[in-house]
Write an enzyme that holds these catalytic residues in place. Structure first.
Site, PDB file in Angstrom:
ATOM      1  N   GLY A  17     -62.618 -18.642 -34.237  1.00 56.88           N
ATOM      2  CA  GLY A  17     -62.014 -19.588 -35.189  1.00 56.88           C
ATOM      3  C   GLY A  17     -61.850 -18.961 -36.566  1.00 56.88           C
ATOM      4  O   GLY A  17     -62.273 -17.831 -36.802  1.00 56.88           O
ATOM      5  N   HIS A 139     -57.172 -29.849 -48.242  1.00 54.67           N
ATOM      6  CA  HIS A 139     -57.439 -28.802 -47.251  1.00 54.67           C
ATOM      7  C   HIS A 139     -56.165 -28.357 -46.540  1.00 54.67           C
ATOM      8  O   HIS A 139     -55.145 -29.056 -46.586  1.00 54.67           O
ATOM      9  CB  HIS A 139     -58.442 -29.306 -46.201  1.00 54.67           C
ATOM     10  CG  HIS A 139     -59.864 -29.288 -46.684  1.00 54.67           C
ATOM     11  ND1 HIS A 139     -60.390 -30.305 -47.433  1.00 54.67           N
ATOM     12  CD2 HIS A 139     -60.853 -28.373 -46.532  1.00 54.67           C
ATOM     13  CE1 HIS A 139     -61.658 -30.020 -47.718  1.00 54.67           C
ATOM     14  NE2 HIS A 139     -61.961 -28.861 -47.186  1.00 54.67           N
ATOM     15  N   HIS A 140     -56.292 -27.261 -45.811  1.00 52.92           N
ATOM     16  CA  HIS A 140     -55.236 -26.734 -44.933  1.00 52.92           C
ATOM     17  C   HIS A 140     -54.930 -27.780 -43.847  1.00 52.92           C
ATOM     18  O   HIS A 140     -55.818 -28.556 -43.449  1.00 52.92           O
ATOM     19  CB  HIS A 140     -55.701 -25.418 -44.293  1.00 52.92           C
ATOM     20  CG  HIS A 140     -56.964 -25.558 -43.511  1.00 52.92           C
ATOM     21  ND1 HIS A 140     -56.982 -25.806 -42.164  1.00 52.92           N
ATOM     22  CD2 HIS A 140     -58.265 -25.549 -43.896  1.00 52.92           C
ATOM     23  CE1 HIS A 140     -58.226 -25.916 -41.745  1.00 52.92           C
ATOM     24  NE2 HIS A 140     -59.031 -25.766 -42.778  1.00 52.92           N
ATOM     25  N   LYS A 143     -57.060 -28.640 -40.399  1.00 52.16           N
ATOM     26  CA  LYS A 143     -58.391 -29.239 -40.400  1.00 52.16           C
ATOM     27  C   LYS A 143     -58.378 -30.503 -39.536  1.00 52.16           C
ATOM     28  O   LYS A 143     -57.489 -31.342 -39.660  1.00 52.16           O
ATOM     29  CB  LYS A 143     -58.810 -29.580 -41.843  1.00 52.16           C
ATOM     30  CG  LYS A 143     -60.203 -30.167 -41.948  1.00 52.16           C
ATOM     31  CD  LYS A 143     -60.716 -30.133 -43.383  1.00 52.16           C
ATOM     32  CE  LYS A 143     -62.089 -30.770 -43.522  1.00 52.16           C
ATOM     33  NZ  LYS A 143     -63.129 -30.130 -42.683  1.00 52.16           N
TER      34      LYS A 143
END
Ligand SMILES: NC(=O)C1=CN([C@@H]2O[C@H](COP(=O)(O)OP(=O)(O)OC[C@H]3O[C@@H](n4cnc5c(N)ncnc54)[C@H](OP(=O)(O)O)[C@@H]3O)[C@@H](O)[C@H]2O)C=CC1
Ligand SMILES: O=C(O)C1=N[C@H](C(=O)O)C[C@H](O)C1
Length: 251
Positions: A17, A139-140, A143
């Site tokens: 990940g 956040h990206h 997520k």
């Protein structure tokens, strides 16, 4: 004869990940740590015990992390957990598992970036001086969870500080709301989750009172920002039996 310590043997779960890859690189490059197992979806957790890992680092997903943790504790392996999703009831379960394994250490941290830990501590300290507060986390877009674990922790700490100071509800006259427009309500604190390409992990805590606001902001622009905290947790957990929640306890 030398008095050099044996390196700590580390396994990483979620190794392919975004965080797992970075952790593998950091552990590999760190003095006194040996990367002995890299485990991801479809691999056996047994690889960690076969490799005699002393610490397993978990950056997976909220739906699998509890099983991983339980297995490691049962095997007597210390665990450093970065995966989000740790509610109070999950923390209570981990504490109960550890009762049967008093030599095992577990460190769970919603955020391993030192700046983020300070942002949460400063926010908790500021909370009693401001009637208004809102959290905006960004956040990206890959997520999986919202709000972020960091935002949930921050909201908890602020809510506790407000209660201790005898502050009432955050003022808000909104009557007519499109669902979600005011964010999620966590213990009376509004939390807004933004997801956008280009972002990594960012959070702003906006406080307000008569004639002034205070904004406390932290930005992780790169996942290397989490690595000093992860390495500190790995080195600490082998000498720290029981449950530790939050990197602030190790700084
Ligand atoms: N505490 C902190 O400082 C930080 C925490 N996080 C948290 O860490 C977690 C991971 O984030 P991120 O790295 O971005 O997520 P990724 O989705 O990039 O990584 C998760 C990895 O875990 C793998 N995985 C899923 N199930 C299992 C399983 N049963 N056994 C082994 N591996 C598994 C996934 O495989 P596949 O994709 O094939 O399913 C994937 O490779 C999230 O909960 C995030 O919120 C993130 C950054 C910092
Ligand atoms: O998924 C992420 O990326 C992050 N997750 C953690 C969280 O949920 O707070 C920590 C950091 O915000 C990055």
């Amino acid at each position: 004869m030398t008095d050099e310590k044996e390196p700590i043997r580390v396994g990483v779960v979620g190794a392919r990940g975004r965080m797992g890859q970075e952790v593998c690189k950091a552990v590999d490059a760190a003095d006194g740590l040996d990367l002995v197992a890299m485990i991801d979806q479809g691999d056996w957790l047994f690889n960690a015990s076969d490799a005699a890992a002393q610490v397993v680092v978990d950056f997976t997903t909220p739906d699998v992390v509890m099983d991983n943790l339980h297995w490691c504790i049962e095997q007597g392996i210390n665990v450093v957990v970065g995966t989000s999703g740790f509610t109070q009831s999950r923390i209570d379960r981990v504490r109960a598992w550890l009762k049967g394994h008093p030599h095992v250490g577990v460190v769970i941290a919603p955020n391993f970036a030192v700046g983020a830990v300070l942002m949460m501590e400063f926010a908790a300290r500021a909370a009693r001086f401001f009637e208004s507060v809102e959290i905006i986390e960004q956040h990206h877009p890959r997520k999986l969870d919202a709000p972020s674990g960091t935002a949930i922790s921050t909201a908890d700490a602020i809510a506790q500080a407000r209660a201790a100071a005898g502050l009432g509800a955050v003022p808000d006259a909104t009557k007519d709301e499109v669902a979600g427009a005011r964010g999620a309500d966590l213990n009376g604190i509004r939390v807004h989750s933004v997801r956008a390409s280009g972002l990594v992990a960012h959070q702003e805590v906006l406080f307000g009172t008569t004639g002034e606001t205070l904004t406390i902001r932290h930005d992780s622009y790169d996942r290397v920002s989490f690595m000093p905290g992860v390495l500190l947790a790995i080195r600490s957990v082998v000498e720290r039996p029981g449950l530790t929640v939050g990197l602030g306890n190790l700084l």
